[in-house]
Scaffold this motif. Structure first.
Motif, PDB file in Angstrom:
ATOM      1  N   HIS A 363       0.891  -1.638  -0.179  1.00  0.00           N
ATOM      2  CA  HIS A 363      -0.066  -0.058  -0.134  1.00  0.00           C
ATOM      3  C   HIS A 363       0.376   1.433   0.353  1.00  0.00           C
ATOM      4  N   GLY A 364       2.329   0.833  -0.049  1.00  0.00           N
ATOM      5  CA  GLY A 364       2.864   2.473  -0.578  1.00  0.00           C
ATOM      6  C   GLY A 364       3.519   3.138   0.505  1.00  0.00           C
ATOM      7  N   PHE A 365       4.477   2.123   1.239  1.00  0.00           N
ATOM      8  CA  PHE A 365       5.296   2.624   1.673  1.00  0.00           C
ATOM      9  C   PHE A 365       6.918   2.784   1.208  1.00  0.00           C
ATOM     10  N   PRO A 366       7.252   4.044   1.610  1.00  0.00           N
ATOM     11  CA  PRO A 366       7.277   5.021   2.900  1.00  0.00           C
ATOM     12  C   PRO A 366       6.465   5.498   2.923  1.00  0.00           C
ATOM     13  N   ALA A 367       5.497   6.047   1.622  1.00  0.00           N
ATOM     14  CA  ALA A 367       4.778   7.246   1.449  1.00  0.00           C
ATOM     15  C   ALA A 367       3.608   6.854   0.059  1.00  0.00           C
ATOM     16  N   ARG A 368       2.823   7.558   0.538  1.00  0.00           N
ATOM     17  CA  ARG A 368       1.355   7.475  -0.847  1.00  0.00           C
ATOM     18  C   ARG A 368       1.016   8.527  -0.510  1.00  0.00           C
ATOM     19  N   LEU A 369       0.398   8.675  -1.470  1.00  0.00           N
ATOM     20  CA  LEU A 369      -0.975   9.873  -2.423  1.00  0.00           C
ATOM     21  C   LEU A 369      -2.205   9.445  -1.539  1.00  0.00           C
ATOM     22  N   VAL A 370      -2.919  10.801  -1.048  1.00  0.00           N
ATOM     23  CA  VAL A 370      -4.753   9.909  -0.328  1.00  0.00           C
ATOM     24  C   VAL A 370      -4.676  11.192  -0.467  1.00  0.00           C
ATOM     25  N   VAL A 371      -6.215  11.562  -1.672  1.00  0.00           N
ATOM     26  CA  VAL A 371      -6.495  12.611  -2.201  1.00  0.00           C
ATOM     27  C   VAL A 371      -7.915  12.261  -1.848  1.00  0.00           C
ATOM     28  N   LEU A 374     -11.065  11.723  -5.627  1.00  0.00           N
ATOM     29  CA  LEU A 374     -10.686  11.391  -6.891  1.00  0.00           C
ATOM     30  C   LEU A 374     -10.215   9.894  -7.104  1.00  0.00           C
ATOM     31  N   TYR A 375     -10.430   8.483  -8.582  1.00  0.00           N
ATOM     32  CA  TYR A 375     -10.360   7.942  -7.992  1.00  0.00           C
ATOM     33  C   TYR A 375      -8.586   7.931  -8.621  1.00  0.00           C
ATOM     34  N   GLY A 376      -8.592   6.494  -7.948  1.00  0.00           N
ATOM     35  CA  GLY A 376      -6.835   6.140  -7.714  1.00  0.00           C
ATOM     36  C   GLY A 376      -5.712   6.891  -8.766  1.00  0.00           C
ATOM     37  N   TYR A 377      -6.595   6.883 -10.141  1.00  0.00           N
ATOM     38  CA  TYR A 377      -5.687   6.877 -10.817  1.00  0.00           C
ATOM     39  C   TYR A 377      -5.059   8.941 -11.438  1.00  0.00           C
ATOM     40  N   VAL A 378      -5.959   9.213 -10.432  1.00  0.00           N
ATOM     41  CA  VAL A 378      -5.508  10.746 -10.706  1.00  0.00           C
ATOM     42  C   VAL A 378      -4.980  11.295  -9.708  1.00  0.00           C
ATOM     43  N   SER A 379      -4.305  10.068  -8.400  1.00  0.00           N
ATOM     44  CA  SER A 379      -5.092  10.776  -6.646  1.00  0.00           C
ATOM     45  C   SER A 379      -3.676  10.058  -5.371  1.00  0.00           C
ATOM     46  N   ALA A 380      -3.665   8.920  -6.084  1.00  0.00           N
ATOM     47  CA  ALA A 380      -3.521   7.597  -4.840  1.00  0.00           C
ATOM     48  C   ALA A 380      -2.011   7.380  -5.557  1.00  0.00           C
ATOM     49  N   THR A 381      -1.040   8.043  -5.712  1.00  0.00           N
ATOM     50  CA  THR A 381       0.537   7.477  -6.102  1.00  0.00           C
ATOM     51  C   THR A 381       0.789   6.854  -4.886  1.00  0.00           C
ATOM     52  N   LYS A 382       1.155   5.799  -5.250  1.00  0.00           N
ATOM     53  CA  LYS A 382       2.011   4.660  -4.328  1.00  0.00           C
ATOM     54  C   LYS A 382       3.767   5.361  -4.185  1.00  0.00           C
ATOM     55  N   TRP A 383       4.667   4.831  -3.134  1.00  0.00           N
ATOM     56  CA  TRP A 383       5.909   4.741  -2.979  1.00  0.00           C
ATOM     57  C   TRP A 383       6.418   6.188  -4.045  1.00  0.00           C
ATOM     58  N   VAL A 384       5.079   7.077  -3.401  1.00  0.00           N
ATOM     59  CA  VAL A 384       5.752   8.229  -4.504  1.00  0.00           C
ATOM     60  C   VAL A 384       7.234   9.111  -4.105  1.00  0.00           C
ATOM     61  N   THR A 385       7.951   9.352  -5.324  1.00  0.00           N
ATOM     62  CA  THR A 385       9.411  10.124  -5.205  1.00  0.00           C
ATOM     63  C   THR A 385       9.254  11.429  -5.199  1.00  0.00           C
ATOM     64  N   GLU A 386       8.667  11.365  -6.256  1.00  0.00           N
ATOM     65  CA  GLU A 386       8.684  13.199  -6.828  1.00  0.00           C
ATOM     66  C   GLU A 386       7.223  13.727  -7.218  1.00  0.00           C
ATOM     67  N   ILE A 387       7.173  14.963  -6.726  1.00  0.00           N
ATOM     68  CA  ILE A 387       5.948  15.450  -7.362  1.00  0.00           C
ATOM     69  C   ILE A 387       6.058  16.634  -8.261  1.00  0.00           C
ATOM     70  N   LYS A 388       6.098  17.117  -9.292  1.00  0.00           N
ATOM     71  CA  LYS A 388       7.102  18.220 -10.110  1.00  0.00           C
ATOM     72  C   LYS A 388       5.274  18.789 -10.228  1.00  0.00           C
ATOM     73  N   VAL A 389       5.224  19.972  -9.537  1.00  0.00           N
ATOM     74  CA  VAL A 389       3.948  21.281  -9.916  1.00  0.00           C
ATOM     75  C   VAL A 389       3.967  21.422 -11.313  1.00  0.00           C
ATOM     76  N   THR A 390       3.026  21.620 -12.200  1.00  0.00           N
ATOM     77  CA  THR A 390       3.216  21.399 -13.861  1.00  0.00           C
ATOM     78  C   THR A 390       1.733  22.065 -14.252  1.00  0.00           C
ATOM     79  N   ARG A 391       0.895  21.137 -15.521  1.00  0.00           N
ATOM     80  CA  ARG A 391       0.073  21.795 -16.340  1.00  0.00           C
ATOM     81  C   ARG A 391      -0.212  20.662 -17.042  1.00  0.00           C
ATOM     82  N   PHE A 392      -1.777  20.986 -16.947  1.00  0.00           N
ATOM     83  CA  PHE A 392      -1.773  19.746 -18.241  1.00  0.00           C
ATOM     84  C   PHE A 392      -1.498  19.808 -19.126  1.00  0.00           C
ATOM     85  N   ASP A 393      -1.456  21.132 -19.410  1.00  0.00           N
ATOM     86  CA  ASP A 393      -0.996  21.167 -21.549  1.00  0.00           C
ATOM     87  C   ASP A 393      -0.008  20.977 -21.323  1.00  0.00           C
ATOM     88  N   ARG A 394       0.921  20.438 -20.779  1.00  0.00           N
ATOM     89  CA  ARG A 394       2.137  20.835 -20.915  1.00  0.00           C
ATOM     90  C   ARG A 394       3.110  18.956 -20.236  1.00  0.00           C
TER      91      ARG A 394
END
Length: 521
Positions: A363-371, A374-394
Motif C-alpha cells: 500500500h505504498g510504504f514509505p509514503a503515498r498520496l491520499v486525495v 478522486l479516483y486512484g489513477y489521478v490521486s493515489a500514487t504509492k511509493w511516491v518519490t517526486e511531485i512536479k508542479v506543472t500544467r495539464f497542457d504541458r
C-alpha cells in the motif's frame, strides 16, 4: 550411452530450460545491484502492461482481480520456458541456432529494460551478463550431453554427414544439476541483495507519532455491524490493491526522498525523517479505483495518517499558473492530480500509515498520496518519490495517453452487499444492506427497489465526514417465493441521484445501478 548422434526430445528441452534458468538466475542478482527495474523478466512484463490495449487490461482485472500481475508474470515465465525448450531443441541440431535464440531473447529483454522510465545504459548489464551466462551454459550442457562416439571395433566406413556423437545421459544430468544450482544461488543472492528483507525490517521498527490533528471521533452509528456487510473501516489485509507494479517495491525509508519540483519558488527535498517530524494529520477517507465496475470490490475505507500535502506545496510556493501535480512512484509510474483539488481545504495527505499501522509495501510504504474525491489513477500514487508542479497542457500522466480522462472525480455510486447475487433465501422478512459513496460531497439518501417496483428509502448509517462511504440497510422486505431482482441507487448531498445509464469504467469511471438477483424458496 545412446549412439544415435542426437539427444532425445526430453534431453533437448532440459538443456534449453537449464540454460534459460541460468540466464535468469545470473541476471537477478546483477539487477539487484544495478536497479530492480533492470531485471529483464520484470521489464518485459512491465512493457507488456504498458503496450496492452485498455480493453485487455480491463478484462484482466475482471478475470483475475488483484492476481492479474501474478498471472502476467506466470505467463511471461511460461513463454520463456517454452522458448527455452525450443532453444534446446535447435541447439541439439546446431549450437549456432541455440545461441542465436538466446541472443534474440536477450535483445527483447534489453529493449524492454532500456525503454523503461528513467533507464540508463548501465541498466543493460543484467541482461547482457544473463544472456552471456545462458549461452555459456548452453554450450557446456551440449558438450556434456553429446560426447564423441566410442570407436567401433573392426573396419568402419563413415558416411558423409554422419554425426559421430553419443548421448551421455549421466553427463547431461550432472551438468544440469550444476546449472540448476547456479540458477538457485543467483535467485537467492538476488533476493538478498535486493534489500527487501532489510526494508521490511526497518518498516516494522517504525514508531508512529501521535497525530497533531486527530480524526473526528467516528459516530456511534457509523457501523451497523451486520454480518456480511462491509465494515466501516476496511481491514488493511482486505484493502484492494490495483497498480502497475509487477513486483511490489521494497523501499528502505532511510534511502527514500520526496522531491518537489517544477513550477514552485522553492524546490524541496524531504526525507522520511522530515515527514515523520512534521505535524501529522489523521483523516478517514474512502479510496476507489476507476476500474471498479458497478457493484465491484475495488473500494475501501481507512483512517490515514500523514502530512497535509497542501502545507508542503505552499511552503514550496506554487506558481499561479500551475494546475497539475505530476507525481512519480519509485517504479516510474506517473499520476496527474488537479492542483486546485489538493489546495481547496480537503484532507489530501502524504500518508505514512493506515488504520493505525505503518503502510505496508503493498500500500505504498514509505509514503503515498491520499486525495479524497478522486479516483486512484489521478490521486493515489504509492511509493511516491517526486511531485512536479506543472500544467495539464504541458505534461501527461501514465493513463492519459492510454485513453483515460486527465481528471477523475469520483461518481456517486452504491453497492448491495446483502443478499449476495444468486443467493437462495427463505420466505419472510429479509435484510438488504450495502454501502454508498460520493467522496467529498457526501451521501444524502439511498433507495432500494425490488422487481422494478417503487423506490423505498433505506436507513443510512452515520458518517464522520463526506469523504467516507456510508452503510445503509432496508430491513423490512417481505420476501415472497420466486426469483427477484434488487436494485439500489444513491443521492449525494448536492441533490444529484446516480444515473441508471450503464457506462464502462473507461474513460472516467463506470455508471449504472447495481442489481442482484436472488431466489426465495
Amino acid at each position: 550411452m545412446e549412439s544415435n548422434g542426437r539427444a532425445p526430445a526430453w534431453a533437448a528441452a532440459l538443456i534449453g530450460l537449464v540454460a534459460g534458468a541460468v540466464a535468469v538466475g545470473v541476471s537477478l542478482p546483477v539487477a539487484a545491484l544495478v536497479k530492480a527495474s533492470a531485471f529483464p523478466v520484470v521489464a518485459v512484463g512491465d512493457a507488456a502492461v504498458d503496450l496492452a490495449p485498455a480493453w485487455l487490461k480491463e478484462w484482466a482485472i475482471r478475470a483475475f482481480g488483484e492476481n492479474d500481475k501474478t498471472v502476467l508474470l506466470a505467463g511471461v515465465l511460461a513463454v520463456l520456458a517454452a522458448g527455452a525448450a525450443a532453444t534446446g531443441a535447435l541447439a541439439v541440431r546446431d549450437l549456432r541456432y541455440g545461441l542465436a535464440c538466446l541472443a534474440a531473447f536477450g535483445a527483447v529483454g534489453l529493449l524492454a529494460v532500456l525503454t523503461r522510465p528513467g533507464a540508463s545504459p548501465g541498466d543493460a548489464l543484467p541482461t547482457l551478463l544473463g544472456a552471456a551466462a545462458g549461452m555459456s551454459a548452453l554450450s557446456r550442457l551440449l558438450r556434456r550431453a553429446l560426447v564423441p562416439a566410442p570407436p567401433v571395433p573392426g573396419p568402419a566406413v563413415m558416411r558423409a554427414g554422419e554425426d559421430l556423437r553419443s548421448f551421455d545421459r549421466r553427463g547431461l544430468l550432472t551438468a544440469a544439476l550444476g546449472g540448476v544450482a547456479v540458477a538457485g544461488i543467483g535467485g537467492a543472492a538476488g533476493r538478498l541483495l535486493s534489500g527487501g528483507a532489510e526494508a521490511d525490517a526497518v518498516r516494522s521498527g517504525v514508531v508512529l507519532p501521535r497525530p497533531a490533528v486527530p480524526a473526528r471521533p467516528v459516530p456511534a452509528g457509523s457501523d451497523l455491524r451486520i454480518s456480511g456487510l462491509s465494515p466501516f473501516f476496511t481491514p488493511n489485509r482486505d484493502f484492494y490493491r490495483v497498480d502497475t507494479a509487477l513486483l511490489v517495491p521494497r523501499v528502505d525509508p532511510r534511502d527514500w526522498t520526496l522531491t518537489i519540483t517544477g513550477m514552485v519558488d522553492r524546490p524541496a527535498e524531504l526525507t522520511f525523517a522530515d515527514l515523520m517530524g512534521r505535524p501529522l494529520v489523521e483523516a478517514d477517507v474512502t479510496l476507489c479505483c476507476v476500474s471498479n465496475e458497478v457493484g465491484g470490490p475495488y473500494i475501501g475505507n481507512a483512517r490515514w495518517l500523514g502530512v497535509r500535502l497542501a502545507d508542503v506545496l505552499r511552503e514550496a510556493g506554487v506558481h499561479a499558473g500551475a494546475d497539475m501535480l505530476l507525481s512519480t512512484s519509485t517504479d516510474g509510474w506517473t499520476c496527474g492530480t488537479p492542483a486546485d483539488v489538493v489546495l481547496d481545504g480537503r484532507e489530501a495527505l502524504l500518508a505514512v500509515a493506515m488504520n493505525g499501522e505503518t503502510l505496508t509495501a503493498d500500500h505504498g510504504f514509505p509514503a503515498r498520496l491520499v486525495v479524497p474525491g478522486l479516483y486512484g489513477y489521478v490521486s493515489a500514487t504509492k511509493w511516491v518519490t517526486e511531485i512536479k508542479v506543472t500544467r495539464f497542457d504541458r505534461d501527461e500522466a501514465y493513463w492519459t495517453p492510454r485513453g483515460w480522462s486527465a481528471k477523475g472525480p469520483i461518481k456517486t455510486q452504491s453497492r448491495i452487499d446483502l443478499p449476495r447475487p444468486g443467493a437462495v433465501l427463505p420466505p419472510g422478512r429479509t435484510v438488504i444492506a450495502g454501502v454508498a459513496w460520493a467522496q467529498h460531497r457526501g451521501v444524502d439518501a439511498v433507495e432500494v427497489r425490488v422487481d422494478g417496483g417503487p423506490w423505498r428509502r433505506a436507513r443510512l448509517a452515520e458518517a464522520p465526514t463526506a469523504d467516507t462511504w456510508r452503510q445503509w440497510v432496508l430491513d423490512d422486505w417481505d420476501a415472497a417465493a420466486g426469483e427477484h431482482t434488487i436494485e439500489v441507487r444513491a443521492t449525494d448531498a448536492t441533490g444529484r441521484t446516480q444515473t441508471a445509464e450503464r457506462a464502462p469504467v473507461a474513460p472516467d469511471g463506470a455508471t449504472g445501478l447495481h442489481a442482484v438477483t436472488v431466489r426465495v424458496a
